[in-house]
Design an enzyme around this catalytic site. Structure first.
Site, PDB file in Angstrom:
ATOM      1  N   HIS A  49       1.282  -1.414   0.109  1.00  0.00           N
ATOM      2  CA  HIS A  49       0.028   0.255   0.154  1.00  0.00           C
ATOM      3  C   HIS A  49       1.271   1.194  -0.020  1.00  0.00           C
ATOM      4  O   HIS A  49       2.193   0.721   0.046  1.00  0.00           O
ATOM      5  CB  HIS A  49      -0.688   0.218   1.215  1.00  0.00           C
ATOM      6  N   GLU A 152      -5.190 -13.056   5.939  1.00  0.00           N
ATOM      7  CA  GLU A 152      -6.324 -12.205   5.859  1.00  0.00           C
ATOM      8  C   GLU A 152      -7.477 -12.224   5.331  1.00  0.00           C
ATOM      9  O   GLU A 152      -8.251 -11.292   4.497  1.00  0.00           O
ATOM     10  CB  GLU A 152      -5.543 -10.729   5.663  1.00  0.00           C
ATOM     11  N   ALA A 177      -8.792  -6.406  10.274  1.00  0.00           N
ATOM     12  CA  ALA A 177      -9.095  -5.651   8.892  1.00  0.00           C
ATOM     13  C   ALA A 177      -9.353  -5.815   7.875  1.00  0.00           C
ATOM     14  O   ALA A 177     -10.332  -5.907   7.887  1.00  0.00           O
ATOM     15  CB  ALA A 177      -8.144  -4.268   8.818  1.00  0.00           C
ATOM     16  N   ASP A 178      -8.262  -6.337   7.269  1.00  0.00           N
ATOM     17  CA  ASP A 178      -9.015  -7.131   6.017  1.00  0.00           C
ATOM     18  C   ASP A 178     -10.050  -8.856   5.996  1.00  0.00           C
ATOM     19  O   ASP A 178     -10.674  -9.368   5.068  1.00  0.00           O
ATOM     20  CB  ASP A 178      -7.728  -8.107   4.807  1.00  0.00           C
TER      21      ASP A 178
END
Length: 558
Positions: A49, A152, A177-178
């Site tokens: 990212h 994830e 989170a993912d």
């Protein structure tokens, strides 16, 4: 490749000693230099990212040269070319995102190793000292390179047992989170049930003799994750730690704000942003109700424990109940749970709250939010003074179930914010503040962004003399309890004065605002029957008798 640093990291993990690190997203190599200077065990340079390019990645790698800090690079996707390149730059290993199968993991290991065991080509770059150390580097690289997959997704978790059979992988990292997003809870760090799933996967990894990594969300969560058995612990990301420090400093001077997705700070809506009137779809079907303490239903809910209702079905509210609970000196409310969330704010006295054995001591205006189905206990430890609490329940028809299960008790640190996926505590002394109106400072106590799965939201508002909110409406019912000073509430031209915990129930669609017309500060606790504190600012004329948007076509009041 720093072989001694890698061996040291593996030795610590094998001895069940935690290794601490930093996620690097900013371009300055000074960030990595700071991590090295502080003796961190590892850093991950995030090339999946963000905006880091290979020139910036190699500068971070150089910042850790001849140190005991292992440098890993999180690649953007599984591919032999990108793995080869970051290892040729001198990284000690790779972090591979979104690994969902044993075949993918075997590929990652092969791409990181030289033949005959793998498929990595030999380059005359930094890793081989620009071709001067071919023999030395290629002899030790396969044995020492670190390949860390990130689990994830739900599918990745389902295939974990097969992945544990893959040779050359010692550490598995988790991306909560993912994982939450793949489980249908997009936007949450650990949605409902995700913490339990990750915990079970972590146990399977440890049982296989391997190690687990995860990022901590704060100081208390770091200690919690360590206690759970996670060995590779991220202290945070560089940008996140910087923002955390900025929020704390701004909160100390009353200037904290949230950032919106447009990169603009949250601010008071301008007059030009106000709608001329609320949408017709929000036309209300009920009137506001103001309840003073003692006017609502009173119930003895335990020996020495009294509930005084302020908002609920008795005021025709939908989706919330609020009230005051008074615990006599030494009184304790029996262990119980609700099928919906509850939030407890201490107004006066002393309070100990236990959630599944985790004990928290609250100070006045501190708030503890308990998710649904969590067993909890409230106790007044004082021998002479009663404890008075403001409680909010995400239901207009409250019920509770007594719990007789034993929980091992442990006292939580004073700065502990709760546990991931469980209860959340907000300390009023250190909570971030925002300004939704002139002369008003607000603190968010609870909402779906803070506690996953909530159907209500709420917080604390402090109004200086003259402070007020703009005229507005909500798409849900609201409870506003005045816990300090004197407030004036204006609802479509009708004016009410509230003091001493008197509470206004504002039904969905009613135009209203609060103003402090006194010479002393005024404070409120507000609760919405909606998951986030959203409002629609409308023209001030809508808050007058002559300008009420609902006059035409509205039933006459009795």
């Amino acid at each position: 490749m720093k072989t001694p640093a890698l061996r040291r990291l593996r030795a610590r993990l094998a001895a069940r000693e935690p290794v601490y690190g930093l996620w690097v997203t900013l371009e300055s190599p000074s960030v990595t230099e700071m991590a090295v200077a502080l003796g961190l065990d590892w850093v991950v340079i995030d090339a999946e990212h963000g905006h880091l390019d290979f020139k910036e990645i190699v500068e971070h790698v150089r910042a850790a040269v001849r140190s005991d800090t292992v440098v890993l690079v999180r690649i953007a996707e599984l591919g032999v070319g990108v793995i080869k390149r970051v290892l040729d730059l001198g990284a000690d290993g790779v972090v591979v995102p979104w690994v969902e199968s044993a075949d993918q993991l075997r590929q990652a290991v092969a791409f990181a190793r030289y033949p005959p065991e793998g498929l990595r080509g030999i380059g005359a770059e930094r890793a081989t000292c620009w071709g001067q150390c071919f023999a030395e580097h290629t002899r030790e690289a396969n044995e020492n390179v670190l390949v860390v997959p990130i689990i994830e997704s739900v599918r990745g978790g389902e295939n974990l047992r097969a992945m544990l059979e893959v040779d050359g992988v010692e550490v598995f990292f988790f991306g909560p989170a993912d994982f939450s997003s793949s489980a249908g809870h997009r936007g949450q760090w650990e949605g409902p049930g995700v913490a339990e799933r990750i915990g079970a996967l972590k146990d399977a990894i440890l049982a296989a003799g391997k190690h687990c990594g995860v990022m901590a969300t704060g100081h208390a969560n770091l200690l919690e994750r360590r206690g759970q058995g996670f060995g590779m612990l991220g202290l945070g990301a560089d940008a996140g730690l910087l923002l955390r420090g900025l929020h704390e400093s701004l909160a100390a001077v009353g200037r904290d704000r949230r950032i919106t997705a447009s990169f603009a700070p949250e601010c008071e809506p301008s007059a030009s942003a106000a709608m001329e009137r609320p949408p017709e779809s929000m036309r209300p079907d009920r009137d506001e109700v103001v309840t003073a303490v003692g006017q609502g239903p009173a119930v003895e809910i335990g020996p020495g424990v009294r509930f005084d209702g302020l908002v609920g079905s008795f005021t025709r509210a939908r989706g919330i109940t609020t009230g005051l609970v008074t615990l006599a000196p030494g009184a304790q409310l029996a262990c119980h749970l609700h099928p919906y969330a509850e939030s407890v704010t201490l107004l006066s006295g002393s309070l100990l709250m236990e959630v599944e054995g985790r004990r928290y001591a609250l100070q006045p205006l501190d708030t503890l939010t308990v998710p649904a189905e969590r067993a909890h206990v409230a106790q007044n430890p004082a021998s002479r003074e009663p404890a008075v609490l403001h409680v909010a329940l995400a239901s207009d028809s409250p019920t509770r179930t007594l719990v007789h299960r034993f929980f091992s008790r442990r006292t939580m640190p004073p700065d502990c914010p709760g546990v991931e996926g469980g209860e959340r505590i907000v300390r009023i002394a250190t909570a971030p503040r925002s300004s939704p109106g002139s002369g008003a400072d607000f603190v968010d106590y609870f909402n779906r962004d803070l506690v996953g799965g909530l159907t209500m939201s709420g917080g604390y508002g402090l109004f200086q003399p003259g402070g007020r909110l703009p005229a507005h409406v909500h798409d849900f019912d609201e409870s506003i309890c005045i816990v300090q000073g004197r407030a004036t509430c204006v609802v479509e031209g009708r004016r009410y004065t509230l003091t001493d915990c008197a509470t206004a129930m504002q039904p969905r669609g009613r135009v209203h605002y609060f103003v402090n017309e006194s010479d002393e500060p005024m404070a409120m606790i507000w609760v919405y029957a909606g998951p986030r504190p959203e409002r629609l600012v409308v023209s001030e004329r809508c808050a007058t008798l002559e300008g009420s948007p609902w006059r035409n076509g509205e039933k006459a009041r009795t």
